[in-house]
Scaffold this active site. Structure first.
Site, short mmCIF file in Angstrom:
data_model
loop_
_atom_site.label_atom_id
_atom_site.label_comp_id
_atom_site.label_asym_id
_atom_site.label_seq_id
_atom_site.Cartn_x
_atom_site.Cartn_y
_atom_site.Cartn_z
N ASP A 100 0.86 -1.18 0.00
CA ASP A 100 0.00 0.00 0.00
C ASP A 100 0.90 1.23 0.00
OD1 ASP A 100 -2.16 1.78 0.48
OD2 ASP A 100 -3.17 0.25 1.68
N ASP A 201 -2.67 4.80 -2.54
CA ASP A 201 -3.63 5.47 -1.65
C ASP A 201 -4.02 6.87 -2.13
OD1 ASP A 201 -4.83 5.40 1.16
OD2 ASP A 201 -3.66 7.25 1.29
N GLU A 258 -6.58 3.97 -5.50
CA GLU A 258 -7.74 4.35 -4.69
C GLU A 258 -8.13 5.75 -5.11
OE1 GLU A 258 -9.38 5.23 -0.23
OE2 GLU A 258 -7.46 5.96 -0.91
N HIS A 323 -10.78 -1.51 4.87
CA HIS A 323 -10.55 -0.97 6.21
C HIS A 323 -11.21 0.39 6.42
CE1 HIS A 323 -7.76 0.89 3.55
NE2 HIS A 323 -7.49 1.81 4.45
N ASP A 324 -11.85 0.94 5.40
CA ASP A 324 -12.50 2.25 5.51
C ASP A 324 -14.02 2.15 5.56
OD1 ASP A 324 -10.06 3.61 5.40
OD2 ASP A 324 -10.10 3.76 3.22
C1 GLC Z 1 -7.19 6.31 2.21
C2 GLC Z 1 -7.04 5.17 3.19
C3 GLC Z 1 -7.53 5.63 4.53
C4 GLC Z 1 -6.68 6.79 4.98
C5 GLC Z 1 -6.65 7.90 3.93
C6 GLC Z 1 -5.53 8.84 4.20
O1 GLC Z 1 -8.50 6.65 1.98
O2 GLC Z 1 -7.70 4.04 2.71
O3 GLC Z 1 -7.51 4.60 5.47
O4 GLC Z 1 -7.18 7.30 6.19
O5 GLC Z 1 -6.44 7.41 2.63
O6 GLC Z 1 -4.30 8.23 3.91
#
Ligand code: GLC
Ligand code: CA
Length: 549
Positions: A100, A201, A258, A323-324
């Site tokens: 990640d 990310d 993402e 995880h979100d």
């Molecule tokens: C992404 C991650 C999340 C994190 C955010 C900031 O959305 O999945 O868990 O808090 O980025 O890095």
């Protein structure tokens, strides 16, 4: 997608949130040796790729999504030697290893930031985004995603720095060629070390509008407004293409971005093969939005639209959980009476869509949301912020807590439930986040022993993707069922046709009988325990997969 990249179509990717997976040394925090000890379990499940949420050096303001050393391992998780062992373990088992990568921002404890903040003319001065005060105030009205404003004042420079996430997550300045070079060579270093892919990310925000105009969106309860011109700027796409040309393409690296992309057209901008950006994209959707707007009808429509948008030139990441988000069985299924059937239904639906399925740790045993009794029990900064904003907007503490319990990212972050011993067998110490009390009933050990469990259903599902090429690669069509809660779809390749049917509700519903014409004996059914699927009358949350002759 070039032919040499075709291998990504046969993956089932398992996401590990290392902090909550398995603790090998009793400090209450999951770690790399813990993952290594569970490799046999992952192999038994049948997944062939692992995505690790960040394991890099980090002060854990946002559980590793705030990196203070990109080429080091977080002390609590172990050492680089542990990582090497994990890589070797994956290679031995034919599993791909996906890391990640958080490069929109770093931690404020990263040495780059420590140097950058000291003066306006140090060598790392341009690595972050610094702006002068405007009339003694922050440069604009933008809100940070985790609450409050997106600017923090640094007395040493007499300037503000920009942080889209927490103030301990300053945004990196991608406009600096020197910074870009640091990041790209760091990525190459990891690929040379044996990484097969990256989940990248929060990637839609790399390029910033240099004049930082005020946002016109209505303010949040605390007075700040979310940026209205940050996501998906052409400059961001240019940076992504630069990564692709330099790092991914020459080394056949798998990439999952993402992205913040509210429409399929915007999503396609990141993954349409002709654009040479990512192989797949995970759209980021706020949990509260999903809780309030999802419906079976919408799931079907979304699947149909994303299929149409990419079928000729692209590929899909398929996921319900990460995880979100709250736990999928609690969000889209029924974590009460129909827990088992609905967990299986969701698994089958996801794996019957074209694309690469993602399984988030614990999903394969139907882990559910948790209701922690007090707001202080929640660790996640996002949950704390949402709670504060709700109080500011006039909600009672009870109502704000109830909403936080529903939405919290910690629902997905409670430790993995391995067995029915104390703390679900996750740790011999005190877990960093409370274990869901239902670990006594919902755990890996119990389900491994029960051939009709959710765990064994997932095993068969994952095995079927290998046995039935139509599941991974076939064309998709949705059939008309005459009812929004009933979904029926086919997957076809020359010589092979499969039919999947789903009752997304707690009521019985009957399918038009003609849809089942030609269907052979079900390959899989969410009612296996009750003798399998018996025809067009579908029981609550009944789902089944059939070969069509
Ligand atoms: C992404 C991650 C999340 C994190 C955010 C900031 O959305 O999945 O868990 O808090 O980025 O890095
Ligand atoms: Ca540990």
């Amino acid at each position: 997608m070039t032919e040499e990249k075709d291998w990504i179509k046969d993956l089932v990717i398992y996401q590990i949130y290392p902090r909550s997976f398995y603790d090998s040394n009793g400090d209450g925090i999951g770690d790399l040796p813990g993952i290594l000890q569970k490799m046999d379990y992952l192999e038994e499940l049948g997944v062939n790729a692992l995505w690790l949420s960040p394991v890099f050096r980090s002060p854990n303001d946002d559980n590793g999504y705030d990196i203070s050393g990109y080429q080091e391992i977080m002390e609590e998780f172990g050492t680089m030697e542990d990582w090497d062992r994990l890589r070797d373990g994956c290679k031995r088992r034919g599993m791909k290893l996906i890391m990640d990568l958080v490069v929109n921002h770093s931690s404020d404890e990263h040495p780059w930031f420590q140097e950058s903040r000291t003066s306006r003319d140090n060598p790392k001065s341009q690595y972050y985004i610094w702006r002068d005060p405007v009339d003694g105030r922050p440069p604009n009205n933008w809100a940070s995603a985790f609450g409050g404003g997106a600017w923090e004042y640094e007395p040493q420079r007499g300037q503000y720095y920009f942080h889209y996430f927490s103030k301990k997550q300053p945004d990196l300045n991608w406009a600096s060629p020197q910074l870009r070079e640091e990041i790209l060579s760091m990525m190459e270093w990891w690929v040379d070390k044996g990484v097969d892919g990256f989940r990248v990310d929060a990637i839609s925000y790399l390029d910033k509008p240099q004049d930082f105009p005020d946002s016109k969106l209505p303010p949040q309860p605390d007075g700040f407004s979310f940026p209205d011109c940050l996501a998906g700027r052409p400059g961001t796409h240019a940076y992504i293409r630069e990564m692709n040309r330099r790092v991914y393409a020459p080394r056949n690296v798998l990439t999952v971005g993402e992205v913040s992309a509210p429409t399929v057209e915007e999503l396609a901008n990141y993954v349409n093969t002709s654009r040479e950006e990512f192989d797949m994209a995970i759209p980021f959707v706020l949990p509260m939005v999903e809780i309030d707007t999802w419906s079976p009808e919408k799931l079907r429509r979304d699947a149909e639209e994303s299929y149409a948008a990419l079928k000729d030139q692209g590929w899909w990441a398929r996921f319900f959980s990460n995880h979100d988000k709250p736990r999928q069985v609690s969000l889209y299924g029924d974590d009460g009476e129909y827990w088992e059937a609905s967990a299986k239904l969701l698994g089958l639906f996801l794996h019957s869509l074209p694309g690469t399925p993602f399984v988030y740790q614990g999903e394969e045993i139907g882990m559910t949301n948790v209701k922690l009794p007090r707001i202080e029990d929640y660790d996640d900064p996002d949950t704390q912020n949402r709670y504060r904003q709700l109080l500011l907007s006039g909600a009672s503490p009870e109502a704000a807590l109830a909403r936080a319990q529903l939405e919290s990212r910690d629902n997905a972050r409670t430790p993995m439930q391995w067995d029915n011993t104390e703390h679900g067998g996750f740790t011999t110490g005190q877990p960093w986040l409370k274990v869901n009390p239902n670990a006594r009933e919902i755990n890996v050990e119990a389900q491994r022993q029960d051939p009709r469990s959710i765990f064994h259903f997932y095993r068969r599902l994952i095995a079927l993707r290998k046995e039935r090429p139509a599941l991974a690669r076939g064309d998709l069509s949705f059939l008309d069922t005459g009812c929004n809660e009933l979904i029926a779809l086919t997957r076809s390749l020359p010589g092979e046709r499969l039919l999947a049917v789903f009752n997304f509700s707690a009521e019985a519903h009957t399918l038009p009988a003609r849809l089942l014409e030609g269907a052979g004996e079900a390959l899989l059914s969410s009612y296996d325990r009750q003798g399998g699927c018996q025809g067009p009358a579908l029981r609550p949350y009944e789902a089944a997969l059939f070969p069509i002759n």
